[in-house]
Design a protein around this motif. Structure first.
Motif, PDB file in Angstrom:
ATOM      1  N   GLN A 142      26.343  49.630  47.828  1.00 28.20           N
ATOM      2  CA  GLN A 142      27.186  49.673  46.617  1.00 28.20           C
ATOM      3  C   GLN A 142      28.658  49.712  47.039  1.00 28.20           C
ATOM      4  N   GLN A 143      29.428  48.827  46.424  1.00 26.06           N
ATOM      5  CA  GLN A 143      30.815  48.734  46.832  1.00 26.06           C
ATOM      6  C   GLN A 143      31.601  49.899  46.251  1.00 26.06           C
ATOM      7  N   GLN A 144      32.297  50.608  47.107  1.00 23.03           N
ATOM      8  CA  GLN A 144      33.007  51.814  46.682  1.00 23.03           C
ATOM      9  C   GLN A 144      34.319  51.503  45.981  1.00 23.03           C
ATOM     10  N   VAL A 145      34.972  50.412  46.404  1.00 21.12           N
ATOM     11  CA  VAL A 145      36.252  50.015  45.827  1.00 21.12           C
ATOM     12  C   VAL A 145      36.135  48.556  45.396  1.00 21.12           C
ATOM     13  N   ARG A 146      36.419  48.314  44.124  1.00 16.78           N
ATOM     14  CA  ARG A 146      36.299  46.956  43.571  1.00 16.78           C
ATOM     15  C   ARG A 146      37.659  46.464  43.121  1.00 16.78           C
ATOM     16  N   GLN A 147      37.933  45.192  43.390  1.00 15.11           N
ATOM     17  CA  GLN A 147      39.191  44.611  42.960  1.00 15.11           C
ATOM     18  C   GLN A 147      38.932  43.407  42.076  1.00 15.11           C
ATOM     19  N   SER A 148      39.835  43.228  41.116  1.00 18.91           N
ATOM     20  CA  SER A 148      39.781  42.028  40.283  1.00 18.91           C
ATOM     21  C   SER A 148      41.199  41.651  39.872  1.00 18.91           C
ATOM     22  N   PRO A 149      41.467  40.370  39.631  1.00 18.41           N
ATOM     23  CA  PRO A 149      40.540  39.277  39.911  1.00 18.41           C
ATOM     24  C   PRO A 149      40.486  38.986  41.406  1.00 18.41           C
ATOM     25  N   GLN A 150      39.606  38.109  41.791  1.00 16.31           N
ATOM     26  CA  GLN A 150      39.517  37.716  43.191  1.00 16.31           C
ATOM     27  C   GLN A 150      40.746  36.890  43.573  1.00 16.31           C
ATOM     28  N   SER A 151      41.204  36.104  42.581  1.00 15.03           N
ATOM     29  CA  SER A 151      42.351  35.243  42.808  1.00 15.03           C
ATOM     30  C   SER A 151      43.186  35.206  41.534  1.00 15.03           C
ATOM     31  N   LEU A 152      44.496  35.153  41.687  1.00  7.93           N
ATOM     32  CA  LEU A 152      45.395  35.198  40.537  1.00  7.93           C
ATOM     33  C   LEU A 152      46.593  34.298  40.795  1.00  7.93           C
ATOM     34  N   THR A 153      46.905  33.453  39.833  1.00 10.34           N
ATOM     35  CA  THR A 153      48.094  32.607  39.931  1.00 10.34           C
ATOM     36  C   THR A 153      49.002  32.917  38.753  1.00 10.34           C
ATOM     37  N   VAL A 154      50.252  33.221  39.051  1.00 12.84           N
ATOM     38  CA  VAL A 154      51.243  33.464  37.994  1.00 12.84           C
ATOM     39  C   VAL A 154      52.493  32.660  38.305  1.00 12.84           C
ATOM     40  N   TRP A 155      53.315  32.467  37.258  1.00 13.11           N
ATOM     41  CA  TRP A 155      54.571  31.744  37.448  1.00 13.11           C
ATOM     42  C   TRP A 155      55.638  32.685  37.982  1.00 13.11           C
ATOM     43  N   GLU A 156      56.542  32.144  38.757  1.00 13.48           N
ATOM     44  CA  GLU A 156      57.684  32.896  39.273  1.00 13.48           C
ATOM     45  C   GLU A 156      58.388  33.601  38.109  1.00 13.48           C
ATOM     46  N   GLY A 157      58.730  34.875  38.329  1.00  8.84           N
ATOM     47  CA  GLY A 157      59.417  35.652  37.303  1.00  8.84           C
ATOM     48  C   GLY A 157      58.492  36.453  36.397  1.00  8.84           C
ATOM     49  N   GLU A 158      57.195  36.080  36.392  1.00 11.05           N
ATOM     50  CA  GLU A 158      56.243  36.838  35.575  1.00 11.05           C
ATOM     51  C   GLU A 158      55.812  38.110  36.310  1.00 11.05           C
ATOM     52  N   THR A 159      55.143  38.974  35.553  1.00  5.63           N
ATOM     53  CA  THR A 159      54.554  40.174  36.152  1.00  5.63           C
ATOM     54  C   THR A 159      53.099  39.886  36.506  1.00  5.63           C
ATOM     55  N   ALA A 160      52.768  40.108  37.758  1.00  2.00           N
ATOM     56  CA  ALA A 160      51.380  39.951  38.203  1.00  2.00           C
ATOM     57  C   ALA A 160      50.701  41.313  38.127  1.00  2.00           C
ATOM     58  N   ILE A 161      49.488  41.342  37.617  1.00  2.00           N
ATOM     59  CA  ILE A 161      48.737  42.603  37.491  1.00  2.00           C
ATOM     60  C   ILE A 161      47.434  42.492  38.256  1.00  2.00           C
ATOM     61  N   LEU A 162      47.271  43.371  39.216  1.00  2.00           N
ATOM     62  CA  LEU A 162      46.092  43.384  40.076  1.00  2.00           C
ATOM     63  C   LEU A 162      45.333  44.688  39.810  1.00  2.00           C
ATOM     64  N   ASN A 163      44.026  44.570  39.655  1.00  2.00           N
ATOM     65  CA  ASN A 163      43.225  45.722  39.245  1.00  2.00           C
ATOM     66  C   ASN A 163      42.330  46.240  40.357  1.00  2.00           C
ATOM     67  N   CYS A 164      42.047  47.529  40.278  1.00  2.00           N
ATOM     68  CA  CYS A 164      41.212  48.180  41.281  1.00  2.00           C
ATOM     69  C   CYS A 164      40.442  49.317  40.617  1.00  2.00           C
ATOM     70  N   SER A 165      39.193  49.485  40.958  1.00  2.00           N
ATOM     71  CA  SER A 165      38.423  50.628  40.467  1.00  2.00           C
ATOM     72  C   SER A 165      37.639  51.206  41.640  1.00  2.00           C
ATOM     73  N   TYR A 166      37.228  52.451  41.519  1.00  2.00           N
ATOM     74  CA  TYR A 166      36.541  53.108  42.628  1.00  2.00           C
ATOM     75  C   TYR A 166      35.409  53.963  42.103  1.00  2.00           C
ATOM     76  N   GLU A 167      34.492  54.312  43.020  1.00  2.00           N
ATOM     77  CA  GLU A 167      33.302  55.062  42.656  1.00  2.00           C
ATOM     78  C   GLU A 167      33.424  56.552  42.984  1.00  2.00           C
ATOM     79  N   ASN A 168      33.973  56.850  44.124  1.00  2.00           N
ATOM     80  CA  ASN A 168      33.924  58.213  44.653  1.00  2.00           C
ATOM     81  C   ASN A 168      35.025  59.081  44.057  1.00  2.00           C
ATOM     82  N   SER A 169      34.642  60.081  43.283  1.00  2.00           N
ATOM     83  CA  SER A 169      35.624  60.969  42.646  1.00  2.00           C
ATOM     84  C   SER A 169      36.422  61.781  43.661  1.00  2.00           C
TER      85      SER A 169
END
Lengths: 113, 113
Positions: free
Chosen positions: A1-28
């Motif tokens: 079971q993966q302890q740390v998950r990231q999404s999306p796998q790949s992200l393309t945004v235009w210059e000047g925009e805000t890029a948002i990268l997500n992460c979740s975890y299992e272990n409290s």
């Protein structure tokens, strides 16, 4: 079971925009969350990190938003530039864990000029 | 900034042979680490090392693996004998102390044929 998950796998945004990268975890028990930036052919380099006592950390154009209850966090890259194009890894560790970092699989970010 | 150097950057070895991966950590750092990354997967912790001893190892750190830092020089990862599933990129890292920034090298790509 993966302890740390990231999404999306790949992200393309235009210059000047805000890029948002997500992460979740299992272990409290995780209480330290660094984000690493990696360019092709290089090793990962620490970009910004947050401890679980905080819900937000800012450094230049990079901001981490942390939600302990939901066990997730996100990295916001404001006013993104082509030079920010890289792979971003979310990692987690716990105090007393001898810096044993648990990594996600990474998000490949492409900034289009 | 501080650099962790890894030599060589790429090594090809016949299955069953011994291989030694070398790492020159940041000069005043005291804690040393190896991580393994199979293509397309996340980086995974192998082992950490302090004061001449292994502090913690993961289940990926098989009996065929060993680490040492003879005479305070290179921090090495030895695999003897190698197996096909050992093919991966191995990242060395170091830090000044526990809960301080961890610096990574560029990695050594090991190909076992």
């Amino acid at each position: 079971q993966q302890q740390v998950r990231q999404s999306p796998q790949s992200l393309t945004v235009w210059e000047g925009e805000t890029a948002i990268l997500n992460c979740s975890y299992e272990n409290s028990a995780f209480d330290y969350f660094p984000w690493y930036q990696q360019f092709p052919g290089e090793g990962p380099a620490l970009l910004i990190a947050i401890r679980s006592v905080s819900d937000k950390k800012e450094d230049g154009g990079f901001t981490i938003f942390f939600n302990k209850r939901e066990k997730n966090l996100s990295l916001h890259i404001k006013d993104s530039q082509p030079g920010d194009s890289a792979t971003y890894f979310c990692a987690a560790a716990y105090t007393g864990g001898a810096d044993r970092l648990t990594f996600g699989k990474g998000t490949q970010l492409i900034i289009q000029p | 900034g501080p650099k962790v150097l890894q030599i060589p950057s790429h090594q090809i070895i016949d299955m069953g042979q011994m291989v030694t991966l070398n790492c020159d950590p940041v000069s005043n750092h005291l804690y040393f680490y190896w991580y393994k990354q199979i293509l397309g997967q996340q980086m995974e912790f192998l082992v950490n090392f302090y004061n001449g001893k292994v502090m913690e190892k993961s289940k990926l750190f098989k009996d065929q693996f060993s680490v040492e830092r003879p005479d305070g020089s290179y921090f090495t990862l030895k695999i003897q004998p190698t197996a096909l599933e050992d093919s991966a990129v191995y990242f060395c890292a170091s830090s000044l102390g526990i809960n301080t920034e961890v610096f990574f090298g560029k990695g050594t790509r090991l190909t076992v044929v």
